[in-house]
Write an enzyme that holds these catalytic residues in place. Structure first.
Site, mmCIF file in Angstrom:
data_model
loop_
_atom_site.group_PDB
_atom_site.id
_atom_site.type_symbol
_atom_site.label_atom_id
_atom_site.label_comp_id
_atom_site.label_asym_id
_atom_site.label_seq_id
_atom_site.Cartn_x
_atom_site.Cartn_y
_atom_site.Cartn_z
ATOM 1 N N HIS A 175 0.835 -1.203 0.000
ATOM 2 C CA HIS A 175 0.000 0.000 0.000
ATOM 3 C C HIS A 175 0.870 1.253 0.000
ATOM 4 O O HIS A 175 1.239 1.773 1.047
ATOM 5 C CB HIS A 175 -0.870 -0.066 1.264
ATOM 6 C CG HIS A 175 -1.911 0.998 1.359
ATOM 7 N ND1 HIS A 175 -2.947 0.917 2.269
ATOM 8 C CD2 HIS A 175 -2.097 2.159 0.708
ATOM 9 C CE1 HIS A 175 -3.724 1.979 2.160
ATOM 10 N NE2 HIS A 175 -3.218 2.760 1.220
ATOM 11 N N HIS B 26 1.379 5.181 -2.054
ATOM 12 C CA HIS B 26 0.868 6.195 -2.990
ATOM 13 C C HIS B 26 2.074 6.894 -3.618
ATOM 14 O O HIS B 26 2.802 7.604 -2.936
ATOM 15 C CB HIS B 26 -0.025 7.200 -2.259
ATOM 16 C CG HIS B 26 -1.224 6.566 -1.609
ATOM 17 N ND1 HIS B 26 -2.407 6.362 -2.280
ATOM 18 C CD2 HIS B 26 -1.394 6.050 -0.374
ATOM 19 C CE1 HIS B 26 -3.276 5.763 -1.471
ATOM 20 N NE2 HIS B 26 -2.685 5.559 -0.308
ATOM 21 N N LEU B 27 2.267 6.696 -4.919
ATOM 22 C CA LEU B 27 3.456 7.249 -5.580
ATOM 23 C C LEU B 27 3.147 8.515 -6.376
ATOM 24 O O LEU B 27 4.056 9.137 -6.933
ATOM 25 C CB LEU B 27 4.111 6.202 -6.483
ATOM 26 C CG LEU B 27 4.617 4.944 -5.763
ATOM 27 C CD1 LEU B 27 5.417 4.063 -6.721
ATOM 28 C CD2 LEU B 27 5.447 5.277 -4.537
ATOM 29 N N ARG B 28 1.865 8.913 -6.413
ATOM 30 C CA ARG B 28 1.452 10.234 -6.941
ATOM 31 C C ARG B 28 1.677 10.459 -8.429
ATOM 32 O O ARG B 28 1.410 11.562 -8.911
ATOM 33 C CB ARG B 28 2.142 11.371 -6.156
ATOM 34 C CG ARG B 28 1.967 11.318 -4.652
ATOM 35 C CD ARG B 28 0.519 11.394 -4.237
ATOM 36 N NE ARG B 28 0.369 11.558 -2.797
ATOM 37 C CZ ARG B 28 -0.645 11.024 -2.100
ATOM 38 N NH1 ARG B 28 -1.569 10.306 -2.727
ATOM 39 N NH2 ARG B 28 -0.739 11.228 -0.803
ATOM 40 N N ASP C 68 1.059 2.591 3.721
ATOM 41 C CA ASP C 68 0.189 3.704 3.324
ATOM 42 C C ASP C 68 1.023 4.978 3.121
ATOM 43 O O ASP C 68 0.597 6.083 3.483
ATOM 44 C CB ASP C 68 -0.949 3.936 4.325
ATOM 45 C CG ASP C 68 -2.058 4.814 3.737
ATOM 46 O OD1 ASP C 68 -2.083 5.025 2.507
ATOM 47 O OD2 ASP C 68 -2.910 5.305 4.514
ATOM 48 N N HIS D 133 2.974 14.341 0.689
ATOM 49 C CA HIS D 133 2.250 15.606 0.455
ATOM 50 C C HIS D 133 3.247 16.757 0.474
ATOM 51 O O HIS D 133 4.207 16.749 1.250
ATOM 52 C CB HIS D 133 1.200 15.847 1.544
ATOM 53 C CG HIS D 133 0.026 14.928 1.463
ATOM 54 N ND1 HIS D 133 -0.893 14.971 0.436
ATOM 55 C CD2 HIS D 133 -0.381 13.930 2.278
ATOM 56 C CE1 HIS D 133 -1.822 14.042 0.628
ATOM 57 N NE2 HIS D 133 -1.533 13.392 1.734
ATOM 58 N N GLY E 15 -2.305 11.813 5.712
ATOM 59 C CA GLY E 15 -1.273 10.862 5.313
ATOM 60 C C GLY E 15 0.120 11.297 5.680
ATOM 61 O O GLY E 15 0.389 12.483 5.905
HETATM 62 ZN ZN ZN Z 1 -3.746 4.773 1.228
#
Ligand code: ZN
Length: 424
Positions: A58, A60-62, A302, A306, A321
């Site tokens: 899980h 998030h690589l954006r 996760d 940001h 996050g």
């Molecule tokens: Zn997530």
């Protein structure tokens, strides 16, 4: 032909623990495991653990869409530094990964990565939760995990159809369950701290009611479900009972939900704002127990980069996050209460099995792909946020001293991290 030997480490894998040298061949596979082995190049592993590389279910690589916060390349570099040799990249990009074109784009970007980047598709078109995305088209390209991210699919019938279709295709639906109406736009756990800080809270029930629904739908459809980011004691108990009753479900917890509580939000520091929110001491204890008794299969980061200008907004306006890839191993070693071997199970072979990654998480044995992490479980290091490989710096661990440091990471036999430094 042998290339290098990882010498004198404590090898820990699914088969147990022993002291051994590990020789890696030019073909990127493990050539020999034993004592007194040599090769043209030697990596010293004295005092270190040698294990299958970590696998994150899980992250998030954006990319595409938010490359200023993270890219596939920078995220994979952070992963390699954290000891990961594989990660599952979530589909909540912009545009979302909801069809063949974006799957192909991210798979193409993954060719330049420093670890195996496994693409997750979204379950519904545009992540709108209304109609299913073309799951078969994405499955044909190798996608095996689908998730809408965020609070997950709210509509009961859409979630039922998603599970039925995923069952037909032999793929996995992953969901972080949260009832959006019950969550009610809250910003942290609903409890003593939300009251004291005067911020709208998210009740534990928002998660538990959705987890209960999803478990009921997994039972109805007979499709295996993966629950992301469990955060409450009640959710752990629901999963425990469902598993005892034969429901096909796996679950993950983040390192930060094992370490922090809602009390850490007391100074309105947005680095602690995450989804689901940090909960109470009792919830943290239940998550640790659930991990220990294997109700919770895996630790997943996760990882959520940001930009500073976004996290510098007020607590109620800042996005949710925190970073996770470079600190997950050390935080898990300290906060889980588990042995090193059990932490590795939760961070390597259990998630590899959930994601169906045959080249990852397997035993350190001859012929296997050399996807390996070498770390010193006793080495202390201080997190310097602006020195992290991630393009973003949003971690509440900035300035903290952690114990457990990755020394080398090998991916397909290539030393992508040597002595704690990324090699490309
Ligand atoms: Zn997530």
């Amino acid at each position: 032909m042998s290339e290098l030997v990882i010498a004198g480490g404590r090898v820990i894998d699914v088969d147990g623990e022993r002291t051994a040298d590990v020789v890696v061949g030019a073909d990127g596979r493990i050539e020999a495991v034993g004592e007194g082995l040599t090769a043209p190049r030697r990596l010293d592993a004295a005092g270190c653990v040698v294990a299958p590389g970590l696998v994150d279910l899980h992250a998030h690589l954006r990319q595409p869409g938010r490359e200023e916060a993270e890219t596939v390349e920078s995220g994979s570099r952070a992963a390699a530094l954290g000891g990961f040799t594989a990660l599952v990249a979530m589909g909540d990009t912009d545009p979302p990964i909801d069809g063949a074109a974006v799957v192909r784009e991210v798979q193409h970007l993954a060719r330049g990565a420093l670890c195996e980047v496994v693409v997750a598709g979204t379950v519904t078109a545009g992540r709108r939760g209304e109609r299913l995305a073309p799951l078969a088209e994405m499955a044909d390209l190798g996608v095996r995990i689908f998730s809408d991210c965020g609070p997950g699919i709210q509509d009961d019938a859409v979630m039922r159809r998603a599970l039925e279709y995923a069952g037909d295709l032999g793929v996995t639906v992953a969901q972080r369950g949260e009832h959006a109406t019950l969550a009610g736009g809250g910003h942290l756990h609903e409890g003593a701290w939300s009251t004291r800080l005067g911020l709208a809270g998210i009740p534990a029930l928002a998660e538990e009611s959705m987890v209960a629904r999803d478990l009921a739908l997994a039972r109805l459809t007979g499709t295996r479900l993966h629950l992301q980011c469990l955060s409450t004691a009640g959710a752990v108990e629901l999963v425990r009972a469902a598993r005892a009753d034969g429901v096909g479900v796996t679950a993950e917890v983040t390192p930060h939900h094992l370490r922090f509580t809602d009390a850490d939000c007391a100074e309105f520091d947005t680095a602690y704002k995450c989804a689901p929110p940090l909960r109470t001491d009792d919830d943290v204890a239940a998550l640790r127990t659930g991990l220990a008794d294997r109700t919770i299969d895996a630790v997943a980061t996760d990882h959520a980069p940001h930009l500073p200008e976004d996290k510098e907004r007020t607590f109620d306006e800042a996005p949710c996050g925190m970073l996770g890839l470079e600190t997950a191993l050390a935080v898990s070693l300290a906060a889980s209460g588990l042995s090193v071997a059990e932490v590795l199970r939760a961070l390597s072979w259990a998630p590899a099995a959930i994601a169906g990654l045959e080249d990852q998480g397997g035993p350190v044995s001859v012929g296997r792909p050399a996807n390996l992490v070498v770390f010193d479980p006793a080495a202390a290091w201080t997190v310097e946020a602006d020195r992290l490989a991630s393009r973003s710096h949003n971690t509440p661990l900035a300035g903290c001293t952690l114990t457990g440091k990755v020394r080398h990471t090998l991916w397909r036999g290539e030393p992508v991290v040597l002595d704690g430094e990324a090699q490309r």
